[in-house]
Design an enzyme around this catalytic site. Structure first.
Site, PDB file in Angstrom:
ATOM      1  CB  THR A 131     -19.721  48.810  -7.034  1.00  0.00           C
ATOM      2  OG1 THR A 131     -18.642  47.941  -7.349  1.00  0.00           O
ATOM      3  CG2 THR A 131     -19.752  48.965  -5.514  1.00  0.00           C
ATOM      4  CG  ASP A 132     -18.456  44.177  -9.591  1.00  0.00           C
ATOM      5  OD1 ASP A 132     -17.893  45.163  -9.063  1.00  0.00           O
ATOM      6  OD2 ASP A 132     -17.939  43.527 -10.536  1.00  0.00           O
ATOM      7  CD  GLU A 133     -14.766  47.393  -6.411  1.00  0.00           C
ATOM      8  OE1 GLU A 133     -14.114  47.492  -5.376  1.00  0.00           O
ATOM      9  OE2 GLU A 133     -14.493  48.021  -7.455  1.00  0.00           O
ATOM     10  CE1 TYR A 157     -16.827  52.818  -4.189  1.00  0.00           C
ATOM     11  CE2 TYR A 157     -15.974  50.713  -4.972  1.00  0.00           C
ATOM     12  CZ  TYR A 157     -16.823  51.799  -5.128  1.00  0.00           C
ATOM     13  OH  TYR A 157     -17.667  51.870  -6.220  1.00  0.00           O
ATOM     14  CE  LYS A 161     -21.649  52.595  -4.380  1.00  0.00           C
ATOM     15  NZ  LYS A 161     -22.273  53.872  -4.874  1.00  0.00           N
TER      16      LYS A 161
HETATM   17  P1  NAD Z   1     -16.322  59.315  -9.821  1.00  0.00           P
HETATM   18  O1  NAD Z   1     -15.413  59.281  -8.625  1.00  0.00           O
HETATM   19  O2  NAD Z   1     -15.747  59.523 -11.169  1.00  0.00           O
HETATM   20  O3  NAD Z   1     -17.447  60.448  -9.605  1.00  0.00           O
HETATM   21  C1  NAD Z   1     -18.068  60.662  -8.375  1.00  0.00           C
HETATM   22  C2  NAD Z   1     -18.779  62.015  -8.436  1.00  0.00           C
HETATM   23  O4  NAD Z   1     -19.454  62.223  -7.180  1.00  0.00           O
HETATM   24  C3  NAD Z   1     -17.817  63.197  -8.618  1.00  0.00           C
HETATM   25  O5  NAD Z   1     -18.319  64.083  -9.591  1.00  0.00           O
HETATM   26  C4  NAD Z   1     -17.792  63.858  -7.241  1.00  0.00           C
HETATM   27  O6  NAD Z   1     -17.569  65.257  -7.294  1.00  0.00           O
HETATM   28  C5  NAD Z   1     -19.193  63.526  -6.726  1.00  0.00           C
HETATM   29  N1  NAD Z   1     -19.258  63.548  -5.251  1.00  0.00           N
HETATM   30  C6  NAD Z   1     -18.412  62.923  -4.386  1.00  0.00           C
HETATM   31  N2  NAD Z   1     -18.783  63.194  -3.115  1.00  0.00           N
HETATM   32  C7  NAD Z   1     -19.900  63.973  -3.188  1.00  0.00           C
HETATM   33  C8  NAD Z   1     -20.754  64.560  -2.213  1.00  0.00           C
HETATM   34  N3  NAD Z   1     -20.523  64.400  -0.896  1.00  0.00           N
HETATM   35  N4  NAD Z   1     -21.816  65.285  -2.634  1.00  0.00           N
HETATM   36  C9  NAD Z   1     -22.060  65.464  -3.966  1.00  0.00           C
HETATM   37  N5  NAD Z   1     -21.269  64.945  -4.926  1.00  0.00           N
HETATM   38  C10 NAD Z   1     -20.201  64.203  -4.551  1.00  0.00           C
HETATM   39  O7  NAD Z   1     -17.151  57.954  -9.734  1.00  0.00           O
HETATM   40  P2  NAD Z   1     -17.693  57.028 -10.904  1.00  0.00           P
HETATM   41  O8  NAD Z   1     -16.648  56.068 -11.274  1.00  0.00           O
HETATM   42  O9  NAD Z   1     -18.334  57.862 -11.935  1.00  0.00           O
HETATM   43  O10 NAD Z   1     -18.816  56.205 -10.096  1.00  0.00           O
HETATM   44  C11 NAD Z   1     -20.137  56.725  -9.984  1.00  0.00           C
HETATM   45  C12 NAD Z   1     -20.980  55.750  -9.162  1.00  0.00           C
HETATM   46  O11 NAD Z   1     -20.992  54.483  -9.807  1.00  0.00           O
HETATM   47  C13 NAD Z   1     -20.449  55.518  -7.757  1.00  0.00           C
HETATM   48  O12 NAD Z   1     -21.560  55.433  -6.890  1.00  0.00           O
HETATM   49  C14 NAD Z   1     -19.734  54.186  -7.848  1.00  0.00           C
HETATM   50  O13 NAD Z   1     -19.754  53.495  -6.623  1.00  0.00           O
HETATM   51  C15 NAD Z   1     -20.570  53.481  -8.901  1.00  0.00           C
HETATM   52  N6  NAD Z   1     -19.841  52.465  -9.714  1.00  0.00           N
HETATM   53  C16 NAD Z   1     -18.654  52.778 -10.317  1.00  0.00           C
HETATM   54  C17 NAD Z   1     -18.015  51.824 -11.108  1.00  0.00           C
HETATM   55  C18 NAD Z   1     -16.726  52.127 -11.841  1.00  0.00           C
HETATM   56  O14 NAD Z   1     -16.128  51.237 -12.429  1.00  0.00           O
HETATM   57  N7  NAD Z   1     -16.271  53.365 -11.875  1.00  0.00           N
HETATM   58  C19 NAD Z   1     -18.582  50.554 -11.251  1.00  0.00           C
HETATM   59  C20 NAD Z   1     -19.799  50.273 -10.619  1.00  0.00           C
HETATM   60  C21 NAD Z   1     -20.427  51.243  -9.853  1.00  0.00           C
HETATM   61  P1  TYD Z   2      -9.141  50.142 -10.232  1.00  0.00           P
HETATM   62  O1  TYD Z   2      -9.200  50.808 -11.550  1.00  0.00           O
HETATM   63  O2  TYD Z   2      -8.630  50.927  -9.053  1.00  0.00           O
HETATM   64  O3  TYD Z   2     -10.594  49.547  -9.933  1.00  0.00           O
HETATM   65  P2  TYD Z   2     -11.093  48.542  -8.735  1.00  0.00           P
HETATM   66  O4  TYD Z   2     -10.074  48.497  -7.671  1.00  0.00           O
HETATM   67  O5  TYD Z   2     -12.358  49.214  -8.285  1.00  0.00           O
HETATM   68  O6  TYD Z   2     -11.316  47.214  -9.399  1.00  0.00           O
HETATM   69  O7  TYD Z   2      -8.234  48.853 -10.350  1.00  0.00           O
HETATM   70  C1  TYD Z   2      -8.505  47.836 -11.300  1.00  0.00           C
HETATM   71  C2  TYD Z   2      -7.516  46.696 -11.046  1.00  0.00           C
HETATM   72  O8  TYD Z   2      -6.204  47.164 -11.377  1.00  0.00           O
HETATM   73  C3  TYD Z   2      -7.451  46.251  -9.600  1.00  0.00           C
HETATM   74  O9  TYD Z   2      -7.240  44.844  -9.556  1.00  0.00           O
HETATM   75  C4  TYD Z   2      -6.238  46.973  -9.042  1.00  0.00           C
HETATM   76  C5  TYD Z   2      -5.321  47.056 -10.249  1.00  0.00           C
HETATM   77  N1  TYD Z   2      -4.432  48.252 -10.293  1.00  0.00           N
HETATM   78  C6  TYD Z   2      -3.072  48.111 -10.478  1.00  0.00           C
HETATM   79  O10 TYD Z   2      -2.545  46.976 -10.606  1.00  0.00           O
HETATM   80  N2  TYD Z   2      -2.286  49.227 -10.509  1.00  0.00           N
HETATM   81  C7  TYD Z   2      -2.802  50.477 -10.363  1.00  0.00           C
HETATM   82  O11 TYD Z   2      -2.034  51.484 -10.391  1.00  0.00           O
HETATM   83  C8  TYD Z   2      -4.219  50.625 -10.196  1.00  0.00           C
HETATM   84  C9  TYD Z   2      -4.845  51.985 -10.027  1.00  0.00           C
HETATM   85  C10 TYD Z   2      -4.995  49.469 -10.163  1.00  0.00           C
END
Ligand code: NAD
Ligand code: TYD
Length: 350
Positions: A131-133, A157, A161
């Site tokens: 992630t970019d975070e 988090y 990562k």
């Molecule tokens: P998500 O929470 O929707 O899915 C995570 C999946 O991992 C779930 O299916 C969960 O059951 C599985 N999981 C969790 N713990 C596990 C374990 N111990 N063993 C096996 N499986 C396990 O997450 P997402 O949003 O789809 O993100 C997927 C990846 O992409 C993550 O690594 C996250 O850091 C990265 N990412 C997410 C975003 C975003 O905006 N959602 C952006 C950049 C990177």
């Molecule tokens: P989120 O979807 O949790 O992603 P991330 O924290 O990984 O960026 O949140 C996106 C943005 O929205 C973040 O600045 C937090 C804000 N946010 C709210 O203001 N209210 C909410 O209920 C949630 C879940 C997020």
């Protein structure tokens, strides 16, 4: 048949990636390994679950012996690792779970790959999705995260990562394990668990529930449609350089409050409500602890080296997304009621 292991394939991004890989590469055997935590939902994959080149395995990436056994059993040649605890608010409440899965789980997979692959890394690849975070927060000064930006995570988090990214690079530098890493901005689209901003707010608008905006809503996020993210993963997996990092993002920054107003407008229209009806649901609540002010990704390297660019304009992507949640209200209801958790037992007769 070459086996590619995808971890976290029952989650939001993972399910889009599994669908793309299963459909696009019939010559690959795609093994989806997922623990099915609250975030894992196999109903996301109903359309491909019977495909001959697809296998689901329920397992915890922290179970090192099991990971070694799975690498051996399926003769895994490539892994795309997405499994993670992914929600910042949960990490603030329970940081241990994040260190366990994101750090120890990644280490367990790296070690399993290294041991099972032995000395011969020819044709092998460990691709880590991040992630970019990890880069921390930017000011409102027009700057961007680039691949060389110093890591400076603020939430449990992002710290977990960042740590997993370091382990992946350490395995490359120490053992010559072939690795690739990508760091992507915030994703949106179908099948996202409704604890994240966009699906949570669509669901709340639907139920006339408050929309909790953290702080003043000034925080900026850089949004990318999930299908564009998984297309980038496919490209990097096949064409990216080993040992390299690629940033993925669509140069699409939004202040939370502006994004929320756009969502309210579109959702009201699609629900047949008068314009502005749901604005009254916007409720400012105390800010998230350590809330990063701004994220913005510079994905020039990915564009210049591999020719990737986002396929959708944001206006199109957000409308498509809101339409999907409204057309699939049963998916949202299943998730919010917990019914989806029974699907694995029903489908796999366990
Ligand atoms: P998500 O929470 O929707 O899915 C995570 C999946 O991992 C779930 O299916 C969960 O059951 C599985 N999981 C969790 N713990 C596990 C374990 N111990 N063993 C096996 N499986 C396990 O997450 P997402 O949003 O789809 O993100 C997927 C990846 O992409 C993550 O690594 C996250 O850091 C990265 N990412 C997410 C975003 C975003 O905006 N959602 C952006 C950049 C990177
Ligand atoms: P989120 O979807 O949790 O992603 P991330 O924290 O990984 O960026 O949140 C996106 C943005 O929205 C973040 O600045 C937090 C804000 N946010 C709210 O203001 N209210 C909410 O209920 C949630 C879940 C997020």
């Amino acid at each position: 048949m070459k086996t590619i292991l995808i971890t976290g394939g029952a989650g939001f991004i993972g399910s889009h990636l599994v669908r793309l890989m299963v459909n696009k590469y019939p010559e690959y055997h795609i093994v989806n390994l997922d623990k099915l935590t609250y975030a894992g939902n196999l109903t996301n994959l109903k359309d491909i679950e019977k495909m001959p080149n697809y296998t689901f395995v329920k397992a915890d990436i922290c179970d090192f012996e099991r990971m070694k056994a799975i690498f051996e059993q399926y003769n895994v040649e490539g892994i795309i690792h997405l499994a993670a605890e992914s929600h910042v608010d949960r990490s603030i409440k329970d940081p241990f779970a994040f260190a366990q899965t994101n750090v120890m789980g990644t280490l367990s997979l790296l070690q399993a790959a290294k041991i099972v692959w032995g000395d011969n890394f020819e044709g092998k690849l460990f691709y880590h999705v991040s992630t970019d975070e990890v880069y921390g927060a930017l000011k409102n000064d027009g700057s961007f995260f680039v691949e060389t930006t110093r890591y400076n995570p603020h939430s449990p988090y992002s710290a977990s990562k960042a740590s997993s990214d370091h382990f992946v690079r350490a395995f490359h530098d120490t053992y010559a394990l072939p690795v690739k890493i990508s760091n992507c901005s915030n994703n949106y689209g179908p099948y996202q668990f409704p604890e994240k901003l966009i699906p949570l707010f669509i669901n709340n608008i639907r139920h006339n529930k408050p929309l909790p905006v953290y702080g003043t809503g000034e925080n900026v996020r850089d949004w990318l449609f999930v299908e564009d993210h998984v297309r980038a993963i496919d490209l990097i997996f096949h064409k990216g350089k080993v040992g390299e990092t690629y940033n993925i993002g669509g140069f699409n920054e939004w202040r939370n409050i502006d994004l929320i107003k756009v969502m309210v407008k579109i959702t009201d229209r699609l629900l047949g409500r008068a314009e502005g009806t749901s604005e009254k649901l916007i409720t400012f609540v105390p800010d998230r602890a350590g809330h990063d002010l701004r994220y913005a990704i510079d994905s020039t390297k990915l564009h210049e080296e591999l020719g990737w660019e986002p396929s959708l304009q944001f206006e199109e992507g957000i409308e498509k997304t809101i339409k999907w949640y409204i057309a699939n209200q049963d998916w949202l209801d299943q998730v919010t009621s917990g019914d989806y958790m029974r699907y694995y037992e029903e489908m796999y007769h366990v």
